[in-house]
Design a protein around this motif. Sequence first.
Motif, PDB file in Angstrom:
ATOM      1  N   HIS A  36       0.806  -1.225   0.000  1.00 22.30           N
ATOM      2  CA  HIS A  36       0.000   0.000   0.000  1.00 22.30           C
ATOM      3  C   HIS A  36       0.835   1.269   0.000  1.00 22.30           C
ATOM      4  O   HIS A  36       0.296   2.355  -0.169  1.00 22.30           O
ATOM      5  CB  HIS A  36      -0.950   0.009   1.200  1.00 22.30           C
ATOM      6  CG  HIS A  36      -2.020  -1.030   1.115  1.00 22.30           C
ATOM      7  ND1 HIS A  36      -3.153  -0.871   0.353  1.00 22.30           N
ATOM      8  CD2 HIS A  36      -2.133  -2.257   1.677  1.00 22.30           C
ATOM      9  CE1 HIS A  36      -3.913  -1.941   0.455  1.00 22.30           C
ATOM     10  NE2 HIS A  36      -3.312  -2.801   1.252  1.00 22.30           N
ATOM     11  N   THR A  37       2.158   1.151   0.214  1.00 24.16           N
ATOM     12  CA  THR A  37       3.017   2.336   0.252  1.00 24.16           C
ATOM     13  C   THR A  37       4.202   2.141  -0.687  1.00 24.16           C
ATOM     14  O   THR A  37       4.561   1.010  -1.041  1.00 24.16           O
ATOM     15  CB  THR A  37       3.555   2.593   1.673  1.00 24.16           C
ATOM     16  OG1 THR A  37       4.444   1.526   2.028  1.00 24.16           O
ATOM     17  CG2 THR A  37       2.424   2.723   2.687  1.00 24.16           C
ATOM     18  N   ALA A  38       4.824   3.252  -1.056  1.00 22.79           N
ATOM     19  CA  ALA A  38       6.008   3.185  -1.912  1.00 22.79           C
ATOM     20  C   ALA A  38       7.123   2.426  -1.214  1.00 22.79           C
ATOM     21  O   ALA A  38       7.824   1.626  -1.841  1.00 22.79           O
ATOM     22  CB  ALA A  38       6.462   4.590  -2.291  1.00 22.79           C
ATOM     23  N   ARG A  93       6.944  13.923  -1.545  1.00 21.57           N
ATOM     24  CA  ARG A  93       5.516  14.237  -1.490  1.00 21.57           C
ATOM     25  C   ARG A  93       5.174  15.308  -2.519  1.00 21.57           C
ATOM     26  O   ARG A  93       5.988  16.154  -2.849  1.00 21.57           O
ATOM     27  CB  ARG A  93       5.137  14.766  -0.113  1.00 21.57           C
ATOM     28  CG  ARG A  93       5.205  13.714   0.982  1.00 21.57           C
ATOM     29  CD  ARG A  93       4.777  14.382   2.279  1.00 21.57           C
ATOM     30  NE  ARG A  93       4.145  13.612   3.294  1.00 21.57           N
ATOM     31  CZ  ARG A  93       3.074  12.858   3.223  1.00 21.57           C
ATOM     32  NH1 ARG A  93       2.471  12.681   2.110  1.00 21.57           N
ATOM     33  NH2 ARG A  93       2.590  12.248   4.276  1.00 21.57           N
ATOM     34  N   VAL A 139      13.136   3.419  -3.311  1.00 20.60           N
ATOM     35  CA  VAL A 139      11.780   3.940  -3.134  1.00 20.60           C
ATOM     36  C   VAL A 139      11.449   4.980  -4.201  1.00 20.60           C
ATOM     37  O   VAL A 139      10.295   5.107  -4.614  1.00 20.60           O
ATOM     38  CB  VAL A 139      11.570   4.480  -1.697  1.00 20.60           C
ATOM     39  CG1 VAL A 139      12.318   5.782  -1.469  1.00 20.60           C
ATOM     40  CG2 VAL A 139      10.099   4.629  -1.376  1.00 20.60           C
ATOM     41  N   ASN A 165       4.119   6.431  -7.396  1.00 19.96           N
ATOM     42  CA  ASN A 165       2.874   6.520  -6.634  1.00 19.96           C
ATOM     43  C   ASN A 165       1.793   7.096  -7.540  1.00 19.96           C
ATOM     44  O   ASN A 165       2.014   8.098  -8.206  1.00 19.96           O
ATOM     45  CB  ASN A 165       3.036   7.444  -5.428  1.00 19.96           C
ATOM     46  CG  ASN A 165       3.701   6.779  -4.264  1.00 19.96           C
ATOM     47  OD1 ASN A 165       3.666   5.571  -4.128  1.00 19.96           O
ATOM     48  ND2 ASN A 165       4.314   7.577  -3.415  1.00 19.96           N
ATOM     49  N   GLY A 200       8.102   7.870  -5.367  1.00 17.13           N
ATOM     50  CA  GLY A 200       7.885   7.500  -3.972  1.00 17.13           C
ATOM     51  C   GLY A 200       8.865   8.151  -3.018  1.00 17.13           C
ATOM     52  O   GLY A 200       8.696   8.071  -1.805  1.00 17.13           O
ATOM     53  N   GLY A 215      -4.174   2.589  -3.169  1.00 23.15           N
ATOM     54  CA  GLY A 215      -3.129   1.616  -2.880  1.00 23.15           C
ATOM     55  C   GLY A 215      -2.855   0.697  -4.051  1.00 23.15           C
ATOM     56  O   GLY A 215      -1.853  -0.006  -4.074  1.00 23.15           O
TER      57      GLY A 215
END
Length: 157
Positions: free
Chosen positions: A32-34, A70, A45, A50, A67, A102
């Motif tokens: 669900h995350t980078a 932001r 990463v 994303n 990723g 996700g």
Amino acid sequence: MENHPNVVAVRDALDAAGVDAAQVIVLDEAVHTAAAAATALGVEVGQIANSLIFDADGAPLLVLTSGAHRVDTAKLAADQGIGRLRRATPEFVREHTGQPIGGVAPLGHPKPVRTLVDTALEQYDVIWAAGGVPRAVFPITYAELVRVTAGTPAAVA
């Protein structure tokens, strides 16, 4: 999971764009995350694209961002001439992509979504993107990602 409708839609969209859709892989666990995706794939990463859906004055905006950082929503809104830019609700995301947060892929949506592709991704030979569900991913180059999404390169951080 390999035959999930979202994964099939992504494979079909990749095939239609002339990209090897067989590269869509399903991982053992959801990422669900980078950071989780990078760990599962053994990559940096920053190589994870994303897929973030924003509500841009009521219309969907897909931002494919590295990723490693932001999105600066104030900068992005100003650069793109958007009055109000905010993170979309899960319902808004599903309505416009047919995919869950996700697992939002850069393509394979019910209809085209305006897309920005983070120029920070260009430094990587291979980028990994979501494949329609949180366990599916696929490799792609920056140039292919821009091409298959009809995306606009943009500095988003």
